[in-house]
Design a protein around this motif. Structure first.
Motif, short mmCIF file in Angstrom:
data_model
loop_
_atom_site.label_atom_id
_atom_site.label_comp_id
_atom_site.label_asym_id
_atom_site.label_seq_id
_atom_site.Cartn_x
_atom_site.Cartn_y
_atom_site.Cartn_z
N GLY A 1 0.99 -1.08 0.08
CA GLY A 1 0.08 -0.14 -0.02
C GLY A 1 1.04 1.37 -0.01
O GLY A 1 0.58 1.96 -1.03
N ARG A 2 2.09 1.46 0.61
CA ARG A 2 3.06 2.00 0.86
C ARG A 2 3.30 2.83 -0.67
O ARG A 2 3.60 4.14 -1.12
CB ARG A 2 3.68 2.13 1.81
N ALA A 3 4.18 1.15 -1.37
CA ALA A 3 4.56 1.29 -2.68
C ALA A 3 3.77 2.00 -3.39
O ALA A 3 3.70 3.08 -4.90
CB ALA A 3 4.94 0.15 -3.16
N VAL A 4 1.97 1.91 -3.31
CA VAL A 4 1.29 2.35 -4.44
C VAL A 4 1.25 3.93 -4.20
O VAL A 4 1.03 4.23 -5.56
CB VAL A 4 0.04 1.05 -4.48
N SER A 5 1.34 4.02 -3.00
CA SER A 5 0.72 5.38 -2.64
C SER A 5 2.34 6.34 -3.76
O SER A 5 2.10 7.58 -4.38
CB SER A 5 0.55 5.23 -1.40
N ILE A 6 2.89 6.22 -3.20
CA ILE A 6 3.91 6.68 -3.24
C ILE A 6 3.84 7.07 -4.90
O ILE A 6 4.20 8.33 -5.59
CB ILE A 6 5.46 6.31 -2.89
N LEU A 7 3.91 5.66 -5.82
CA LEU A 7 4.06 5.67 -6.55
C LEU A 7 2.36 6.81 -7.54
O LEU A 7 2.96 7.24 -8.90
CB LEU A 7 4.47 3.90 -7.36
#
Length: 676
Positions: free
Chosen positions: A92-98
């Motif tokens: 979720g964190r990675a998708v949010s950053i991307l």
């Protein structure tokens, strides 16, 4: 978080006391529900709130189940749940950053695109470009010093109506109307040419404009302008030179082909008849041989002037090569065409002096009336040539009008085929060699072998004509073999760094023993395969099959380089470059000829060179006749160039001296330098 508490209550209530089936169902549902928290990844805090609440509920449920019935399975499930929680939160964190980066990048790109659209290639004032802007009513919002310098009587342009100001100074109203239509329709336009009257000269501007909108409401224009007078003039001069013969100043073969197509279109639309006259000097070769090429050139200049003095009603005379000329006679009738031909023959027959030498010339003319003799290029050209042949056959210094009985070309064609067969047997068809230059170093790279045949009656026969005749008569295999052997034998004596390029026809390529014959020629002449290039044209792919692939692959394996000739002329496909082992493509001269005056042609040239570079394929540009074309092609990254700028086709006897002369000099000596 409230939604998380709702879903978290399910395992807490059901899981501890549930059956195995109920626990399995609850576990599967909760795992899927936790995964749904990724759907709100753009708001990472929401993902954390939803997933951690449900995970906490699962931990409580597993703890209660373990208290009621201690089992290591529940401990393992809690460990797996922790790993799963870490995975969900990390993802979720990675998708949010991307997503955030994507949104930021999209906004920045949109802002940059808007800047580019607004500024439209804005550059420093020192290169003659300036920004202009109008309001919704078309009035300039600020002064433009560069434009005011042209309109010296206009004062400050701020607040003035842009289109009206230009209209007061425009020289070509068609250009202004095009600009006005674009602006009134709120359309984007780029590099629109407008000619304006300055105090002492004509200035040429290039205007680019982009309409501005605010919430779909038009608010004005912003764009860039440039004074391109000098470049425009140079381009026009270059275009003129590309379409005209440098010796006589007459329109050349390219201009003739364009003009013939244009009058045929007019014929089909308006039924306006015209006549095509094929003209050829009688026995011009002896003048060149006995008096020298300088006298021969002066003779051609004088003859062209005399012929032009007979023209009227927009008739156009073209020099298509050597002493061959074509004339398009507009609004023609049989009487007007024959009267014009008689006048041409009579005018040329009068003797004149060159360098105190009396020159006595005559000319033959063949007349083809359109649409009687034909309504397409090939039919009319053939009819005019047949009529010219009849005039030559009757001794020259006369004219003939094409009539259907001439298509007893069965006889004439049979004669020509007989002569061609005899010429092949007696090796009367020879090779001339035109130099090809490395566009980056200006060193001599090699030569293209070009077949030449001088008929005892008709004089020089165009290669495309006798090659076509040889193909139709089944003589191409014998002719091609002889020419290839001669080219390899001649090139064997050249320096090792030079190669020879030979054209091969479809008939040769399809011959069952072609590869074996190439191998035999290379062995007998001891000529290295890597120094031989075979040029094929795109028509071989019209009916290509596995055999075509096989032949080209065999030649490539032999070490011979395969060149795709006249790329873009008729049947271009990028698929050819993918499936065939080409080491080089030759860019058709039509694109090179128009690249300085036609932005589309220039774009195609740039694209082909860039594509070839990416594929690791060399590019040879044909038809390079001026330094402007050479420098433009060289700057674009073109590999090699070929054209009259660097040398005309020459017999093999002159090749050795040509190589010796230019091997000692860098940069390469151009044709103009040699002439001077």
């Amino acid at each position: 978080m409230l939604l998380g508490f709702c879903w978290a209550s399910l395992p807490v209530i059901v899981f501890p006391n549930g059956s195995d089936q109920e626990q399995t169902l609850i576990a599967g549902d909760i795992v899927a529900l936790i995964a749904t928290s990724l759907s709100i990844s753009p708001f990472f805090c929401g993902t954390v709130a939803l997933s951690t609440t449900m995970i906490a509920g699962c931990i409580v449920a597993l703890s209660l189940a373990w208290l009621l019935q201690p089992d290591t399975l529940y401990v393992v499930l809690m460990m797996l749940l922790g790993i799963y929680a870490a995975f969900i939160l990390g993802l979720g964190r990675a998708v949010s950053i991307l997503l955030k980066r994507y949104i930021i990048t999209s906004l920045e790109l949109e802002e940059q695109t808007e800047i580019v659209r607004l500024m439209l290639r804005r550059s420093d004032q020192s290169v003659g470009e300036w920004v202009w802007e109008t309001d919704v009513s078309g009035h300039l919002t600020s002064s433009i010093p560069a434009l005011e310098a042209i309109f010296q009587d206009a004062g400050s342009l701020a607040g003035k109506q842009f289109l009206q100001t230009l209209e007061e100074h425009v020289t070509a109203h068609a250009q202004w109307h095009h600009l006005a239509e674009c602006m009134q329709s709120h359309l984007f336009f780029r590099d629109l040419i407008v000619s304006l009257k300055s105090e002492h000269s004509i200035r040429v501007l290039s205007l680019t404009g982009h309409p501005l909108f605010n919430n779909d409401e038009f608010t004005g224009y912003r764009g860039i302008g440039a004074d391109i007078t000098r470049d425009y003039t140079l381009d026009q001069q270059a275009s003129f030179r590309a379409a005209h013969d440098s010796l006589t100043g007459l329109p050349n073969r390219y201009a003739y082909e364009d003009s013939l197509r244009a009058v045929l279109v007019k014929l089909s639309r308006e039924q306006t008849p015209f006549a095509l006259l094929a003209l050829d000097l009688d026995k011009f070769k002896p003048i060149n041989d006995t008096l020298g090429h300088a006298i021969g050139d002066q003779t051609l200049i004088e003859i062209s002037k005399r012929l032009q003095s007979c023209l009227k009603n927009n008739d156009t005379l073209f020099r298509i090569g050597g002493d061959e000329m074509m004339l398009i006679h507009h609004h023609a009738s049989l009487d007007s065409a024959t009267h014009l031909a008689m006048q041409l023959v009579t005018t040329v027959a009068n003797p004149f002096f060159i360098a105190e030498t009396v020159i006595q010339c005559s000319i033959s003319a063949g007349i083809a009336l359109a649409p009687v003799a034909g309504s397409n290029e090939s039919a009319l050209q053939e009819a005019a040539d047949l009529a010219l042949y009849e005039a030559k056959r009757h001794g020259g210094n006369t004219h003939r009008v094409f009539v259907p009985s001439y298509r007893a070309v069965a006889d004439s064609r049979r004669d020509l085929i007989r002569d061609l067969r005899e010429a092949i047997q007696t090796q009367s068809i020879t090779l001339y060699y035109q130099p090809i230059i490395n566009a980056q170093t200006r060193h001599l790279a090699g030569f293209e072998a070009l077949a030449r045949w001088t008929h005892p009656i008709l004089g020089p026969i165009p290669p495309d004509r006798f090659i076509r005749l040889a193909e139709e008569a089944g003589l191409m295999h014998d002719l091609g073999y002889a020419l290839l052997a001669e080219a390899c034998c001649t090139a064997r004596t050249w320096p090792q760094n030079l190669w020879v390029s030979v054209n091969i026809s479809v008939d040769q390529l399809y011959h069952r023993s072609f590869v074996q014959e190439v191998r035999k020629i290379l062995k007998e002449t001891s000529y290295p395969p890597k120094r031989l290039q075979l040029e094929v044209i795109e028509t071989i792919f019209m009916e290509s099959d596995a055999a075509t692939y096989g032949v080209l692959q065999e030649l490539d394996a032999l070490g011979v380089r395969i060149v795709l000739d006249d790329f873009g002329k008729g049947y271009s496909s990028l698929g050819y470059l993918r499936f065939f082992p080409f080491s080089k493509i030759k860019l058709d001269a039509s694109f090179v000829r128009d690249m300085l005056s036609d932005s589309r042609s220039a774009a195609i040239v740039s694209a082909v060179i860039a594509l070839a570079g990416d594929l690791g394929v060399a590019v040879t540009a044909e038809g390079v006749e001026t330094e402007e074309y050479f420098h433009r092609l060289s700057n674009k990254g073109c590999t090699e160039v070929q054209g009259y700028l660097f040398g005309y086709p020459m017999p093999k006897e002159r090749v050795a001296s040509f190589i010796a002369l230019n091997s000692r000099r860098v940069p390469f000596i151009t044709q103009s330098t040699l002439q001077s």
